[in-house]
Design a protein around this motif. Structure first.
Motif, PDB file in Angstrom:
ATOM      1  N   LEU A 118      10.556  -1.834  46.346  1.00 54.17           N
ATOM      2  CA  LEU A 118      10.323  -2.073  44.924  1.00 54.17           C
ATOM      3  C   LEU A 118      11.639  -1.999  44.146  1.00 54.17           C
ATOM      4  O   LEU A 118      11.875  -2.802  43.241  1.00 54.17           O
ATOM      5  N   ALA A 119      12.505  -1.059  44.509  1.00 52.59           N
ATOM      6  CA  ALA A 119      13.826  -0.978  43.876  1.00 52.59           C
ATOM      7  C   ALA A 119      14.600  -2.270  44.108  1.00 52.59           C
ATOM      8  O   ALA A 119      15.235  -2.799  43.189  1.00 52.59           O
ATOM      9  N   LEU A 120      14.528  -2.786  45.314  1.00 52.55           N
ATOM     10  CA  LEU A 120      15.199  -4.046  45.636  1.00 52.55           C
ATOM     11  C   LEU A 120      14.638  -5.184  44.778  1.00 52.55           C
ATOM     12  O   LEU A 120      15.391  -5.967  44.191  1.00 52.55           O
ATOM     13  N   GLU A 121      13.329  -5.245  44.682  1.00 49.77           N
ATOM     14  CA  GLU A 121      12.663  -6.281  43.877  1.00 49.77           C
ATOM     15  C   GLU A 121      13.089  -6.217  42.410  1.00 49.77           C
ATOM     16  O   GLU A 121      13.275  -7.245  41.760  1.00 49.77           O
ATOM     17  N   LEU A 122      13.254  -4.993  41.893  1.00 48.66           N
ATOM     18  CA  LEU A 122      13.587  -4.814  40.482  1.00 48.66           C
ATOM     19  C   LEU A 122      15.090  -4.729  40.229  1.00 48.66           C
ATOM     20  O   LEU A 122      15.519  -4.583  39.083  1.00 48.66           O
ATOM     21  N   GLY A 123      15.884  -4.813  41.287  1.00 50.02           N
ATOM     22  CA  GLY A 123      17.335  -4.755  41.136  1.00 50.02           C
ATOM     23  C   GLY A 123      17.842  -3.379  40.742  1.00 50.02           C
ATOM     24  O   GLY A 123      18.827  -3.253  40.015  1.00 50.02           O
ATOM     25  N   LEU A 124      17.164  -2.333  41.245  1.00 53.27           N
ATOM     26  CA  LEU A 124      17.495  -0.956  40.892  1.00 53.27           C
ATOM     27  C   LEU A 124      17.965  -0.179  42.111  1.00 53.27           C
ATOM     28  O   LEU A 124      17.737  -0.574  43.252  1.00 53.27           O
ATOM     29  N   GLY A 125      18.567   0.982  41.847  1.00 52.59           N
ATOM     30  CA  GLY A 125      18.912   1.900  42.914  1.00 52.59           C
ATOM     31  C   GLY A 125      17.693   2.691  43.356  1.00 52.59           C
ATOM     32  O   GLY A 125      16.647   2.697  42.697  1.00 52.59           O
ATOM     33  N   PHE A 126      17.850   3.380  44.479  1.00 45.65           N
ATOM     34  CA  PHE A 126      16.769   4.139  45.110  1.00 45.65           C
ATOM     35  C   PHE A 126      17.278   5.525  45.477  1.00 45.65           C
ATOM     36  O   PHE A 126      18.372   5.666  46.025  1.00 45.65           O
ATOM     37  N   VAL A 127      16.499   6.553  45.160  1.00 47.97           N
ATOM     38  CA  VAL A 127      16.828   7.947  45.439  1.00 47.97           C
ATOM     39  C   VAL A 127      15.755   8.530  46.352  1.00 47.97           C
ATOM     40  O   VAL A 127      14.563   8.313  46.121  1.00 47.97           O
ATOM     41  N   GLU A 162       4.784  -4.773  38.247  1.00 41.99           N
ATOM     42  CA  GLU A 162       4.183  -4.935  36.921  1.00 41.99           C
ATOM     43  C   GLU A 162       3.922  -3.589  36.254  1.00 41.99           C
ATOM     44  O   GLU A 162       4.058  -3.455  35.037  1.00 41.99           O
ATOM     45  N   ILE A 163       3.546  -2.596  37.058  1.00 43.07           N
ATOM     46  CA  ILE A 163       3.280  -1.256  36.532  1.00 43.07           C
ATOM     47  C   ILE A 163       4.584  -0.569  36.128  1.00 43.07           C
ATOM     48  O   ILE A 163       4.675   0.048  35.069  1.00 43.07           O
ATOM     49  N   VAL A 164       5.598  -0.668  36.975  1.00 36.55           N
ATOM     50  CA  VAL A 164       6.840   0.089  36.805  1.00 36.55           C
ATOM     51  C   VAL A 164       7.777  -0.524  35.770  1.00 36.55           C
ATOM     52  O   VAL A 164       8.435   0.195  35.016  1.00 36.55           O
ATOM     53  N   ARG A 165       7.854  -1.837  35.710  1.00 37.61           N
ATOM     54  CA  ARG A 165       8.815  -2.522  34.832  1.00 37.61           C
ATOM     55  C   ARG A 165       8.762  -2.044  33.371  1.00 37.61           C
ATOM     56  O   ARG A 165       9.815  -1.816  32.767  1.00 37.61           O
ATOM     57  N   PRO A 166       7.578  -1.851  32.770  1.00 33.72           N
ATOM     58  CA  PRO A 166       7.546  -1.424  31.364  1.00 33.72           C
ATOM     59  C   PRO A 166       8.176  -0.047  31.096  1.00 33.72           C
ATOM     60  O   PRO A 166       8.527   0.255  29.951  1.00 33.72           O
ATOM     61  N   TYR A 167       8.337   0.779  32.115  1.00 31.48           N
ATOM     62  CA  TYR A 167       8.994   2.082  31.939  1.00 31.48           C
ATOM     63  C   TYR A 167      10.509   1.947  31.804  1.00 31.48           C
ATOM     64  O   TYR A 167      11.173   2.929  31.526  1.00 31.48           O
ATOM     65  N   ARG A 168      11.036   0.760  32.049  1.00 31.72           N
ATOM     66  CA  ARG A 168      12.467   0.477  31.966  1.00 31.72           C
ATOM     67  C   ARG A 168      13.296   1.463  32.789  1.00 31.72           C
ATOM     68  O   ARG A 168      14.243   2.079  32.287  1.00 31.72           O
ATOM     69  N   PRO A 169      12.949   1.629  34.072  1.00 30.83           N
ATOM     70  CA  PRO A 169      13.696   2.582  34.892  1.00 30.83           C
ATOM     71  C   PRO A 169      15.116   2.095  35.180  1.00 30.83           C
ATOM     72  O   PRO A 169      15.377   0.894  35.197  1.00 30.83           O
ATOM     73  N   THR A 170      15.995   3.067  35.398  1.00 33.81           N
ATOM     74  CA  THR A 170      17.345   2.757  35.870  1.00 33.81           C
ATOM     75  C   THR A 170      17.463   3.018  37.361  1.00 33.81           C
ATOM     76  O   THR A 170      18.400   2.546  37.998  1.00 33.81           O
ATOM     77  N   VAL A 171      16.522   3.768  37.909  1.00 33.87           N
ATOM     78  CA  VAL A 171      16.493   4.074  39.338  1.00 33.87           C
ATOM     79  C   VAL A 171      15.060   4.449  39.716  1.00 33.87           C
ATOM     80  O   VAL A 171      14.297   4.924  38.875  1.00 33.87           O
ATOM     81  N   LEU A 172      14.703   4.199  40.976  1.00 29.54           N
ATOM     82  CA  LEU A 172      13.400   4.615  41.493  1.00 29.54           C
ATOM     83  C   LEU A 172      13.599   5.725  42.508  1.00 29.54           C
ATOM     84  O   LEU A 172      14.579   5.723  43.255  1.00 29.54           O
TER      85      LEU A 172
END
Length: 172
Positions: free
Chosen positions: A66-75, A42-52
């Motif tokens: 969290l990246a998995l939950e949001l469907g994003l890549g992880f660095v 809920e905190i991260v989604r509004p930032y519209r990240p392309t990767v975490l």
């Protein structure tokens, strides 16, 4: 759910006078861990990240699921000498000396929107260095978050205005 109830304080670790906030008890409790990830999403989604990005090593435990939950890549943002291939890094000052944070040179692309995650924000030096490294690589860093913030250490003041949130705060 009171997530603070799932954090264990261990006195005198790693040295006398330090109270270590241990997240292993939170990780061990499935419903509490799931709730922590839901709240961070809920905190991260509004930032519209392309990767975490996660900071070594407990930050990996936060950022990867969290990246998995949001469907994003992880660095991975790691300490010196831990990554293969071409790397870029940044030296930064500690209270007594210096340290270095590194990432693979192709981990982010110019214009990527990266949110940085860790388990705990203390003095803010490592997180500030990670933000600066990502920006030097051309990424935007709209925000950062952690499970825990030690507010009395004023770490968020070192983040140069980057938005920051934590699920749990300790004031002393």
């Amino acid at each position: 759910m009171d997530l603070k109830a799932h954090i264990r304080g261990i006195p005198d670790f790693p040295k006398p006078g330090i109270l270590f906030y241990d997240i292993s008890t939170l990780l061990r409790h499935g419903p509490a861990w799931k709730e922590a990830m839901r709240r961070l999403a809920e905190i991260v989604r509004p930032y519209r990240p392309t990767v975490l990005a996660g900071i070594e090593s407990r930050g990996f435990l936060v950022a990867a699921p969290l990246a998995l939950e949001l469907g994003l890549g992880f660095v991975m943002l790691r300490k010196r000498g831990k990554l293969p291939g071409a790397i870029i890094g940044l030296n930064y000052a500690l209270e007594y000396g210096t340290d270095r944070i590194e990432m693979q040179a192709d981990a982010v692309r110019p214009g990527d929107r990266v949110v940085v995650l860790d388990d705990l924000l203390a003095t803010g030096g490592t997180l500030a260095a990670c933000i600066n490294l990502l920006r030097q690589a051309g990424a935007e860093v709209p925000g950062a978050a952690s499970l825990i913030e030690l507010t009395f250490l004023k770490g968020r003041d070192r983040l140069g205005g980057t938005a920051f949130d934590a699920l749990i705060a300790y004031d002393d």
